[in-house]
Design a protein around this motif. Structure first.
Motif, PDB file in Angstrom:
ATOM      1  N   TYR A   1       0.813  -1.210   0.000  1.00 36.36           N
ATOM      2  CA  TYR A   1       0.000   0.000   0.000  1.00 36.36           C
ATOM      3  C   TYR A   1       0.852   1.267   0.000  1.00 36.36           C
ATOM      4  CZ  TYR A   1      -3.598  -3.366   1.136  1.00 36.36           C
ATOM      5  OH  TYR A   1      -4.454  -4.446   1.090  1.00 36.36           O
ATOM      6  N   ARG A   2       2.077   1.160   0.502  1.00 40.69           N
ATOM      7  CA  ARG A   2       2.959   2.325   0.536  1.00 40.69           C
ATOM      8  C   ARG A   2       3.871   2.417  -0.681  1.00 40.69           C
ATOM      9  NH1 ARG A   2       3.880   4.471   5.574  1.00 40.69           N
ATOM     10  NH2 ARG A   2       4.948   6.055   4.353  1.00 40.69           N
ATOM     11  N   LEU A   3       4.000   1.313  -1.439  1.00 37.45           N
ATOM     12  CA  LEU A   3       4.926   1.291  -2.566  1.00 37.45           C
ATOM     13  C   LEU A   3       4.660   2.369  -3.607  1.00 37.45           C
ATOM     14  CD1 LEU A   3       7.309  -0.072  -3.986  1.00 37.45           C
ATOM     15  CD2 LEU A   3       5.686  -1.703  -5.004  1.00 37.45           C
TER      16      LEU A   3
ATOM     17  N   ARG B   1       5.531  -1.435 -14.877  1.00 30.58           N
ATOM     18  CA  ARG B   1       4.895  -2.716 -15.208  1.00 30.58           C
ATOM     19  C   ARG B   1       4.727  -3.626 -13.992  1.00 30.58           C
ATOM     20  NH1 ARG B   1       8.520  -4.537 -20.311  1.00 30.58           N
ATOM     21  NH2 ARG B   1      10.089  -3.590 -18.958  1.00 30.58           N
ATOM     22  N   GLU B   2       5.332  -3.263 -12.857  1.00 32.77           N
ATOM     23  CA  GLU B   2       5.244  -4.088 -11.638  1.00 32.77           C
ATOM     24  C   GLU B   2       4.796  -3.222 -10.457  1.00 32.77           C
ATOM     25  OE1 GLU B   2       5.640  -7.235 -11.313  1.00 32.77           O
ATOM     26  OE2 GLU B   2       6.659  -7.903 -13.119  1.00 32.77           O
ATOM     27  N   PRO B   3       3.568  -2.672 -10.509  1.00 33.32           N
ATOM     28  CA  PRO B   3       3.151  -1.761  -9.433  1.00 33.32           C
ATOM     29  C   PRO B   3       2.555  -2.467  -8.217  1.00 33.32           C
ATOM     30  CG  PRO B   3       1.439  -1.860 -11.086  1.00 33.32           C
ATOM     31  CD  PRO B   3       2.546  -2.776 -11.565  1.00 33.32           C
ATOM     32  N   ASN B   4       2.342  -3.788  -8.289  1.00 34.13           N
ATOM     33  CA  ASN B   4       1.596  -4.482  -7.242  1.00 34.13           C
ATOM     34  C   ASN B   4       2.428  -5.536  -6.523  1.00 34.13           C
ATOM     35  OD1 ASN B   4      -0.927  -3.118  -7.748  1.00 34.13           O
ATOM     36  ND2 ASN B   4      -1.078  -4.315  -9.630  1.00 34.13           N
ATOM     37  N   LEU B   5       3.694  -5.237  -6.287  1.00 35.77           N
ATOM     38  CA  LEU B   5       4.554  -6.163  -5.550  1.00 35.77           C
ATOM     39  C   LEU B   5       4.267  -6.034  -4.063  1.00 35.77           C
ATOM     40  CD1 LEU B   5       7.847  -5.580  -7.553  1.00 35.77           C
ATOM     41  CD2 LEU B   5       6.336  -7.567  -7.677  1.00 35.77           C
ATOM     42  N   SER B   6       4.020  -7.152  -3.412  1.00 36.22           N
ATOM     43  CA  SER B   6       3.547  -7.119  -2.026  1.00 36.22           C
ATOM     44  C   SER B   6       4.670  -7.109  -0.994  1.00 36.22           C
ATOM     45  CB  SER B   6       2.637  -8.321  -1.759  1.00 36.22           C
ATOM     46  OG  SER B   6       3.348  -9.534  -1.977  1.00 36.22           O
ATOM     47  N   HIS B   7       5.912  -7.320  -1.414  1.00 36.79           N
ATOM     48  CA  HIS B   7       7.024  -7.308  -0.466  1.00 36.79           C
ATOM     49  C   HIS B   7       8.307  -6.971  -1.227  1.00 36.79           C
ATOM     50  CE1 HIS B   7       8.552 -11.302  -1.835  1.00 36.79           C
ATOM     51  NE2 HIS B   7       7.283 -11.505  -2.097  1.00 36.79           N
TER      52      HIS B   7
END
Length: 610
Positions: free
Chosen positions: A479-481, A491-497
């Motif tokens: 959520y902070r990324l 292209r990789e906006p939803n990496l969780s860690h």
């Protein structure tokens, strides 16, 4: 009223509050819409996500009408921006791609703390009433000698516990008005009742259930994993035994409590400071509180030689994960469908590999220690299933970790048999790991992935610098990324860690959490490694296997996740519990006298074979 069927058409809305719903048309001519909150798919936490983390609404319905569709909750109070885009796609049965919005409802939801406080008070009252009743029964009917003397043999108890937990996990989803709901609750109660007489058996199947955490089990409005259900039953059994026996069974010595309290305090502080408390509290429950308590109960009941049950449960759970993944048809395609990777219920191939790589060296160790043709054949089949599934994930990090685990096991065994060669083999294994990491990063991952990984680490380091002491809180990285995202990572906006164990621990738990995690890990490794000296037989191979499994996890954790998934957090605390079992029984032949570990003639059974 806003409407469009043109692909790429957008509507934007600024709102104040922590939650937002849309009144949107659902019908036979409706299409799909993508949702962002503050430029992030993840912040639209109530919108279904694709495998790539894209928040997308499918508005097709057989009958036409407006519906209030929740988009997000738990946002920080203040100004936010909601963006909706017409995708230009539709469900197979839909006649069109129309998206129509009638209204948006935003604001602050009613506080939930009164509900939680009332629930906690009711649970505490029920527990006190039950405890009083059990105390009365204990005195009237003399339950204490019954509980102390009743022992169920390991094999039948394990089989019955496994059957009951499987029944609880596989019964069809149902509400309180359906008989299946009550059958599931009755099975769960029976599991807890079994645990009062055979806590070690229930602890063993609970361990296996936790390592299958991605398998969700619906229980009314809740969705729990099999391990959580087993943990609830085991906790109930622990409470009943404490009441009836008149003493609290607890396997953690007081000298270990400061480290546990440091870790727990760091997690609580990071959660309290998190910008997105809803997901932080959920992360605290799944990643800290429940796995830590599981480790405490396992350290209480799987002591002495019974740690073989713990090692077997981890290896067996990895085998079950492999079979589930292969039977579920969960395959992820890349490169325009030309490359298929096995993932099963784990959401991603790498997530599945993180479990398999830990089970591989343990299964190998137990196979080497097995006595009897039938056991050797069974464990060999388990090993082959894990290895085949790990290969099918096409996770190069998993392959590397599995190879490191096998090499570490070979080093331990070879070093014990031939100390001179063992002194040379350890540096060679370390060199091979280093070379493997370099090759995997430069060649195996590919240039694009390597570039993304380096940029991700840079973004994570910036985030850590701005949140130095407490981090951003459990599960808050996703959520902070967007606030720190490198523009080249669009292209990789939803990496969780952050794909690195140090950065992940720092951002999730803060500096104190990193220190506690490191101290717990080094202490556990040191205790188990020292315990190998002079040991032989099944306990030697199990101890070596658990060390090799942790080595595999650490290596993959340098490039991916090490702790912050429920199944990985459970493995970490099981490793800690295993080290306590080794510490309290250093020679493998001393009885601690704790419940669930009966001795034969004052000594544990011989440890020559598993």
């Amino acid at each position: 009223m806003l409407f469009s069927g043109q692909p790429g058409a957008r509507a934007e809305l600024e709102f104040r509050g922590s939650a937002i719903d849309l009144e949107i048309l659902e019908g036979p001519g409706s299409g799909m819409a993508r949702i962002w909150i503050d430029g992030s798919d993840a912040r639209a936490d109530l919108v279904p996500k694709s495998a790539g983390g894209v928040a997308r609404l499918d508005l097709y319905a057989t009958e036409s009408g407006f519906a209030a569709v929740p988009l997000a909750s738990g946002l920080p109070s203040g100004l936010h921006r909601m963006t909706l885009e017409v995708v230009g796609a539709r469900a197979p049965d839909s006649a069109g791609e129309l998206v129509m919005i009638r209204a948006a409802i935003a604001g602050e939801p009613a506080p939930r703390w009164p509900i939680w406080l009332g629930t906690a008070a009711a649970a505490a009252g029920a527990a006190l009433a039950l405890g009083s009743l059990l105390n009365w029964w204990s005195g009237r009917w003399r339950w204490r000698p019954v509980i102390e003397r009743v022992q169920i043999a390991d094999a039948p108890a394990l089989l019955l516990a496994a059957v009951l937990l499987t029944l609880v996990a596989t019964i069809p989803a149902a509400g309180p008005g359906d008989p299946w709901f009550w059958i599931r609750l009755a099975s769960l109660a029976a599991l807890g009742l079994l645990g009062t007489a055979a806590p070690a058996a229930l602890a063993t199947v609970t361990v296996a259930g936790w390592l299958l955490a991605p398998v969700a089990v619906p229980l009314g409005p809740l969705h729990l994993n099999p391990g959580e259900l087993g943990l609830a039953a085991l906790t109930g059994a622990w409470g009943v035994r404490a009441t009836l026996l008149g003493r609290v069974e607890f396997g953690i010595a007081s000298r270990h409590l400061p480290l546990l309290l440091l870790f727990l305090g760091a997690a609580l502080a990071a959660t309290a400071a998190a910008e997105y408390p809803k997901v932080a509290v959920r992360g605290l429950r799944l990643l800290v509180l429940e796995p830590l308590w599981l480790g405490c109960l396992v350290a209480t009941y799987l002591v002495g030689r019974r740690r073989l049950l713990l090692a077997g449960a981890v290896a067996g759970a990895a085998g079950i994960a492999a079979v589930l993944a292969m039977l579920s048809g969960g395959i992820e395609f890349f490169a325009d469908g030309q490359l298929a990777r096995l993932r099963g219920p784990w959401g991603s191939p790498n997530g599945l590999a993180l479990v398999l790589e830990r089970g591989l060296p343990l299964a190998l160790a137990l196979a080497l220690a097995a006595a009897g043709v039938d056991r050797r054949i069974g464990l060999a089949a388990l090993l082959l299933a894990i290895a085949a599934a790990l290969l099918a994930t096409l996770s190069r990090g998993g392959w590397l970790a599995g190879a490191v685990g096998a090499a570490a096991l070979a080093q331990i065994a070879w070093g014990a048999a031939r100390p001179f060669l063992g002194r040379w083999l350890a540096p060679l294994v370390g060199l091979a790991v280093g070379i493997g990491l370099v090759i995997s990063a430069l060649a195996g991952f590919g240039a694009d992935t390597l570039d993304v990984r380096l940029r991700l680490w840079g973004s994570a380091a910036l985030m850590a610098g701005d949140n130095l002491w407490l981090g951003v809180g459990p599960d808050n990285f996703l959520y902070r990324l967007p606030d720190y995202l490198d523009p080249q990572m669009w292209r990789e906006p939803n990496l969780s860690h952050p794909h690195n164990l140090l950065l992940d621990a720092w951002l999730s738990l803060g500096v104190a959490g990193v220190a506690a995690l490191a101290l717990l890990l080094t202490r556990s490794v040191s205790v188990i490694a020292r315990g190998l000296t002079g040991r032989s037989g099944a306990l030697f191979w199990a101890d070596a296997g658990i060390l090799a499994a942790m080595a595999a996890g650490v290596v993959h954790g340098l490039l991916d996740n090490f702790y912050f998934r429920p199944e990985l957090a459970a493995f970490f605390w099981l490793f800690f519990a295993y080290s306590l079992a080794v510490e309290r029984d250093p020679l493998g032949d001393r009885r601690e006298g704790l419940p669930g570990d009966p001795a034969v003639g004052g000594r544990l059974r011989p440890e020559t074979a598993f």
